[in-house]
Design a protein around this motif. Structure first.
Motif, short mmCIF file in Angstrom:
data_model
loop_
_atom_site.label_atom_id
_atom_site.label_comp_id
_atom_site.label_asym_id
_atom_site.label_seq_id
_atom_site.Cartn_x
_atom_site.Cartn_y
_atom_site.Cartn_z
N GLN A 1 1.55 -1.18 0.28
CA GLN A 1 0.07 0.31 -0.09
C GLN A 1 1.42 1.18 0.05
O GLN A 1 1.56 1.21 0.64
N LYS A 2 0.49 1.86 -1.23
CA LYS A 2 1.43 3.06 -1.02
C LYS A 2 0.78 4.15 0.03
O LYS A 2 0.21 4.08 0.45
N GLU A 3 2.09 5.34 0.74
CA GLU A 3 1.94 5.96 1.72
C GLU A 3 0.50 6.96 0.93
O GLU A 3 -0.13 7.18 2.54
N VAL A 4 0.79 7.33 0.05
CA VAL A 4 -0.53 8.36 -0.43
C VAL A 4 -0.91 8.30 -0.99
O VAL A 4 -0.24 7.43 -2.52
N GLU A 5 -2.58 7.92 -1.27
CA GLU A 5 -2.90 7.37 -2.77
C GLU A 5 -3.55 8.59 -3.49
O GLU A 5 -4.83 9.65 -2.44
N GLN A 6 -3.99 8.99 -4.80
CA GLN A 6 -4.36 9.62 -4.87
C GLN A 6 -5.43 9.31 -6.38
O GLN A 6 -3.99 9.01 -7.43
N ASP A 7 -6.21 9.17 -7.21
CA ASP A 7 -6.91 8.57 -8.55
C ASP A 7 -5.98 10.27 -9.26
O ASP A 7 -6.33 10.84 -9.48
N PRO A 8 -5.97 9.42 -10.30
CA PRO A 8 -4.96 9.77 -11.54
C PRO A 8 -5.51 9.96 -12.49
O PRO A 8 -5.13 11.09 -13.02
N TYR A 87 -3.26 18.01 -10.47
CA TYR A 87 -2.75 18.17 -9.44
C TYR A 87 -2.01 16.88 -8.72
O TYR A 87 -2.73 15.86 -8.33
N LEU A 88 -1.26 17.42 -7.78
CA LEU A 88 -0.10 16.61 -6.87
C LEU A 88 -0.58 16.86 -5.17
O LEU A 88 -0.70 18.29 -5.25
N CYS A 89 -1.25 15.89 -4.47
CA CYS A 89 -0.97 16.18 -3.05
C CYS A 89 0.24 15.66 -2.61
O CYS A 89 0.69 15.45 -2.97
N ALA A 90 1.06 16.70 -0.86
CA ALA A 90 2.46 15.46 -0.71
C ALA A 90 1.78 16.09 0.25
O ALA A 90 1.11 17.08 0.94
N MET A 91 2.78 15.53 1.20
CA MET A 91 2.46 16.30 3.39
C MET A 91 3.83 15.58 4.03
O MET A 91 4.69 14.44 2.89
N ALA A 99 15.33 17.49 7.32
CA ALA A 99 14.74 16.29 7.49
C ALA A 99 14.11 16.09 7.76
O ALA A 99 13.85 14.45 7.82
N SER A 100 12.93 16.85 6.70
CA SER A 100 11.95 15.22 7.12
C SER A 100 11.67 15.02 4.74
O SER A 100 13.22 14.98 4.27
N LYS A 101 11.05 14.42 4.79
CA LYS A 101 10.86 13.73 3.39
C LYS A 101 9.21 14.50 3.07
O LYS A 101 8.07 13.55 3.97
N ILE A 102 9.34 14.59 1.75
CA ILE A 102 7.99 14.91 1.99
C ILE A 102 7.39 14.51 0.94
O ILE A 102 7.96 13.26 -0.73
N ILE A 103 6.05 13.45 0.38
CA ILE A 103 5.37 12.25 0.27
C ILE A 103 4.00 13.04 -1.41
O ILE A 103 3.43 13.41 -0.86
N LEU B 43 6.04 11.58 -8.10
CA LEU B 43 7.84 12.29 -7.99
C LEU B 43 8.49 11.08 -7.16
O LEU B 43 8.00 10.58 -5.64
N ARG B 44 9.57 10.87 -7.45
CA ARG B 44 10.35 9.85 -6.23
C ARG B 44 11.78 10.85 -6.33
O ARG B 44 12.92 11.07 -7.66
N LEU B 45 12.11 10.75 -5.32
CA LEU B 45 13.28 11.56 -5.00
C LEU B 45 14.74 10.40 -4.60
O LEU B 45 14.96 10.03 -4.26
N ILE B 46 15.66 11.50 -5.95
CA ILE B 46 17.05 10.79 -6.07
C ILE B 46 17.73 11.24 -5.13
O ILE B 46 18.91 9.97 -4.12
N TYR B 47 18.77 12.61 -4.79
CA TYR B 47 19.14 12.80 -3.69
C TYR B 47 18.80 14.14 -3.54
O TYR B 47 17.74 14.88 -4.38
#
Lengths: 114, 112
Positions: A1-8, A87-91, A99-103, B43-47
């Motif tokens: 399961q993906k962390e973030v799901e979005q209808d394409p 339109y892309l959602c991100a969190m 230090a964070s990672k945006i998904i 989007l996939r993070l590379i570096y």
């Protein structure tokens, strides 16, 4: 399961309609939520940014976050042909982007018919 | 004008060749990122790099390399070890302490 799901999509609506775009997520640690708009062959541009739950309005755009349901939405009122884009959602879970990672969601392609 | 520039806009590469994508920002942002975008995959993070002379691998770093010798610049090299390099590459930056990223216009790389 993906962390973030979005209808394409694609999602096609007539000009003037209210558009609802949605994402669901599985990580309850996410606190920062964003919507990006990406025109064809261009880089994404930040549209809305919200922290935690609640609504945020900016002109014709309203971002809504429901953390209890792990569900976020973007509403576009009085839609225009110029709103046609992906339109892309991100969190993310951290307040520090270094230090964070945006998904990112995979994006919903929206088309507004004149 | 402040912003992020990427060059070239389109790039064609023969198999077995290394190629370098340029990313420059004049926003005085500390952090910079490289993403790859493929249809239907987001989007996939590379570096990414938080400060000059330091960078970390993202989710799909294999076959790529980066450098961060200057705050304004974060070039990405796609090496011949990258098996499927045809994609749209996006560079982004963000200020320290912020949780939003700002994107460049992208480079579309096609391997012939």
């Amino acid at each position: 399961q993906k962390e973030v799901e979005q209808d394409p999509g694609p999602l096609s609506v007539p000009e003037g309609a209210i558009v609802s775009l949605n994402c669901t997520y599985s990580n309850s640690a996410f606190q920062y939520f964003m919507w990006y708009r990406q025109y064809s062959r261009k880089g994404p541009e930040l549209l809305m940014y919200t922290y935690s739950s609640g609504n945020k309005e900016d002109g014709r755009f309203t971002a809504q976050v429901d953390k209890s349901s792990k569900y976020i939405s973007l509403f576009i009122r009085d839609s225009q042909p110029s709103d046609s884009a992906t339109y892309l959602c991100a969190m993310s879970s951290s307040g520090y982007s270094s230090a964070s990672k945006i998904i990112f969601g995979s994006g919903t392609r929206l088309s507004i018919r004149p | 004008d402040g912003g992020i520039t990427q060059s070239p806009k389109y790039l064609f590469r023969k198999e077995g060749q290394n190629v370098t994508l340029s990313c420059e920002q004049n926003l005085n942002h500390d952090a910079m990122y490289w993403y790859r975008q493929d249809p239907g995959q987001g989007l996939r993070l590379i570096y990414y790099s938080q400060i000059v002379n330091d960078f970390q691998k993202g989710d799909i770093a294999e076959g790529y390399s980066v450098s961060r010798e200057k705050k304004e610049s974060f070039p990405l090299t796609v090496t011949s070890a990258q098996k499927n390099p045809t994609a749209f590459y996006l560079c982004a930056s963000s200020p320290a302490g912020a949780d939003t990223q700002y994107f460049g216009p992208g480079t579309r790389l096609t391997v012939l």
